[in-house]
Design a protein around this motif. Structure first.
Motif, mmCIF file in Angstrom:
data_model
loop_
_atom_site.group_PDB
_atom_site.id
_atom_site.type_symbol
_atom_site.label_atom_id
_atom_site.label_comp_id
_atom_site.label_asym_id
_atom_site.label_seq_id
_atom_site.Cartn_x
_atom_site.Cartn_y
_atom_site.Cartn_z
ATOM 1 N N PRO A 253 10.079 -82.611 -89.770
ATOM 2 C CA PRO A 253 9.023 -81.967 -90.560
ATOM 3 C C PRO A 253 9.630 -81.247 -91.757
ATOM 4 N N ARG A 254 8.946 -81.280 -92.887
ATOM 5 C CA ARG A 254 9.391 -80.526 -94.063
ATOM 6 C C ARG A 254 9.167 -79.042 -93.827
ATOM 7 N N ASN A 255 10.053 -78.242 -94.357
ATOM 8 C CA ASN A 255 9.841 -76.799 -94.284
ATOM 9 C C ASN A 255 9.091 -76.355 -95.530
ATOM 10 N N ASP A 256 7.776 -76.406 -95.456
ATOM 11 C CA ASP A 256 6.959 -75.938 -96.578
ATOM 12 C C ASP A 256 6.174 -74.687 -96.183
ATOM 13 N N THR A 257 6.747 -73.926 -95.244
ATOM 14 C CA THR A 257 6.089 -72.727 -94.740
ATOM 15 C C THR A 257 6.285 -71.521 -95.645
ATOM 16 N N GLY A 258 7.221 -71.607 -96.590
ATOM 17 C CA GLY A 258 7.526 -70.459 -97.426
ATOM 18 C C GLY A 258 8.619 -69.583 -96.836
ATOM 19 N N GLY A 259 8.986 -69.843 -95.575
ATOM 20 C CA GLY A 259 10.066 -69.085 -94.940
ATOM 21 C C GLY A 259 11.399 -69.774 -95.166
ATOM 22 N N SER A 260 12.465 -69.141 -94.694
ATOM 23 C CA SER A 260 13.801 -69.700 -94.911
ATOM 24 C C SER A 260 14.100 -70.867 -93.977
ATOM 25 N N GLY A 261 13.396 -70.991 -92.865
ATOM 26 C CA GLY A 261 13.606 -72.103 -91.940
ATOM 27 C C GLY A 261 14.940 -72.017 -91.225
ATOM 28 N N VAL A 262 15.332 -73.127 -90.646
ATOM 29 C CA VAL A 262 16.578 -73.229 -89.902
ATOM 30 C C VAL A 262 17.397 -74.349 -90.534
ATOM 31 N N ASP A 263 18.641 -74.037 -90.907
ATOM 32 C CA ASP A 263 19.534 -75.040 -91.485
ATOM 33 C C ASP A 263 20.262 -75.785 -90.376
ATOM 34 N N ILE A 264 20.207 -77.102 -90.417
ATOM 35 C CA ILE A 264 20.906 -77.960 -89.465
ATOM 36 C C ILE A 264 22.039 -78.642 -90.229
ATOM 37 N N VAL A 265 23.269 -78.518 -89.747
ATOM 38 C CA VAL A 265 24.412 -79.073 -90.467
ATOM 39 C C VAL A 265 25.057 -80.255 -89.739
ATOM 40 N N SER A 266 24.658 -80.504 -88.484
ATOM 41 C CA SER A 266 25.188 -81.670 -87.777
ATOM 42 C C SER A 266 24.265 -82.033 -86.623
ATOM 43 N N ILE A 267 24.319 -83.294 -86.239
ATOM 44 C CA ILE A 267 23.612 -83.761 -85.051
ATOM 45 C C ILE A 267 24.619 -84.510 -84.188
ATOM 46 N N VAL A 268 24.384 -84.506 -82.888
ATOM 47 C CA VAL A 268 25.249 -85.221 -81.953
ATOM 48 C C VAL A 268 24.470 -86.426 -81.438
ATOM 49 N N VAL A 269 25.064 -87.609 -81.593
ATOM 50 C CA VAL A 269 24.409 -88.855 -81.193
ATOM 51 C C VAL A 269 25.183 -89.469 -80.036
ATOM 52 N N THR A 270 24.467 -89.802 -78.965
ATOM 53 C CA THR A 270 25.052 -90.503 -77.831
ATOM 54 C C THR A 270 24.218 -91.759 -77.591
ATOM 55 N N PRO A 271 24.788 -92.944 -77.788
ATOM 56 C CA PRO A 271 24.034 -94.174 -77.564
ATOM 57 C C PRO A 271 23.588 -94.299 -76.101
ATOM 58 N N PRO A 272 22.470 -94.972 -75.867
ATOM 59 C CA PRO A 272 22.006 -95.180 -74.490
ATOM 60 C C PRO A 272 23.085 -95.858 -73.650
ATOM 61 N N GLY A 273 23.282 -95.369 -72.436
ATOM 62 C CA GLY A 273 24.243 -95.976 -71.523
ATOM 63 C C GLY A 273 25.694 -95.631 -71.838
ATOM 64 N N GLU A 274 25.928 -94.781 -72.822
ATOM 65 C CA GLU A 274 27.289 -94.410 -73.215
ATOM 66 C C GLU A 274 27.587 -92.972 -72.792
ATOM 67 N N THR A 275 28.866 -92.639 -72.742
ATOM 68 C CA THR A 275 29.269 -91.272 -72.428
ATOM 69 C C THR A 275 29.970 -90.607 -73.603
ATOM 70 N N HIS A 276 30.321 -91.381 -74.623
ATOM 71 C CA HIS A 276 30.990 -90.830 -75.795
ATOM 72 C C HIS A 276 29.962 -90.541 -76.884
ATOM 73 N N SER A 277 30.045 -89.346 -77.442
ATOM 74 C CA SER A 277 29.124 -88.928 -78.501
ATOM 75 C C SER A 277 29.860 -88.865 -79.833
#
Length: 75
Positions: A22-46
């Motif tokens: 979702p876009r942050n168009d609330t006028g507030g500062s929001g939450v900054d996300i700088v990374s995501i962790v991806v783990t493929p289905p059936g895998e143990t390595h992210s």
């Protein structure tokens, strides 16, 4: 939830996916996300991927972030 097509990658190959947020168009500062962790289905390595997102702050326990199946992102 429906699974996407199987994607098999050889060493050095890559694939894509689309992350919907979702876009942050609330006028507030929001939450900054700088990374995501991806783990493929059936895998143990992210893999940690760098991103630059600013999402609306919320006390909701549900997420408005969704991911399309791997391989479906714009080429």
């Amino acid at each position: 939830m429906q699974d996407g097509p199987a994607v098999v990658l050889k060493n050095g190959e890559e694939t894509r996916f689309t992350l919907h947020t979702p876009r942050n168009d609330t006028g507030g500062s929001g939450v900054d996300i700088v990374s995501i962790v991806v783990t493929p289905p059936g895998e143990t390595h992210s893999k940690t991927l760098p991103v630059s997102l600013n999402l609306p702050a919320s006390d909701s326990t549900t997420s408005n972030v969704t991911v399309d199946p791997v391989g479906s992102g714009k080429q």
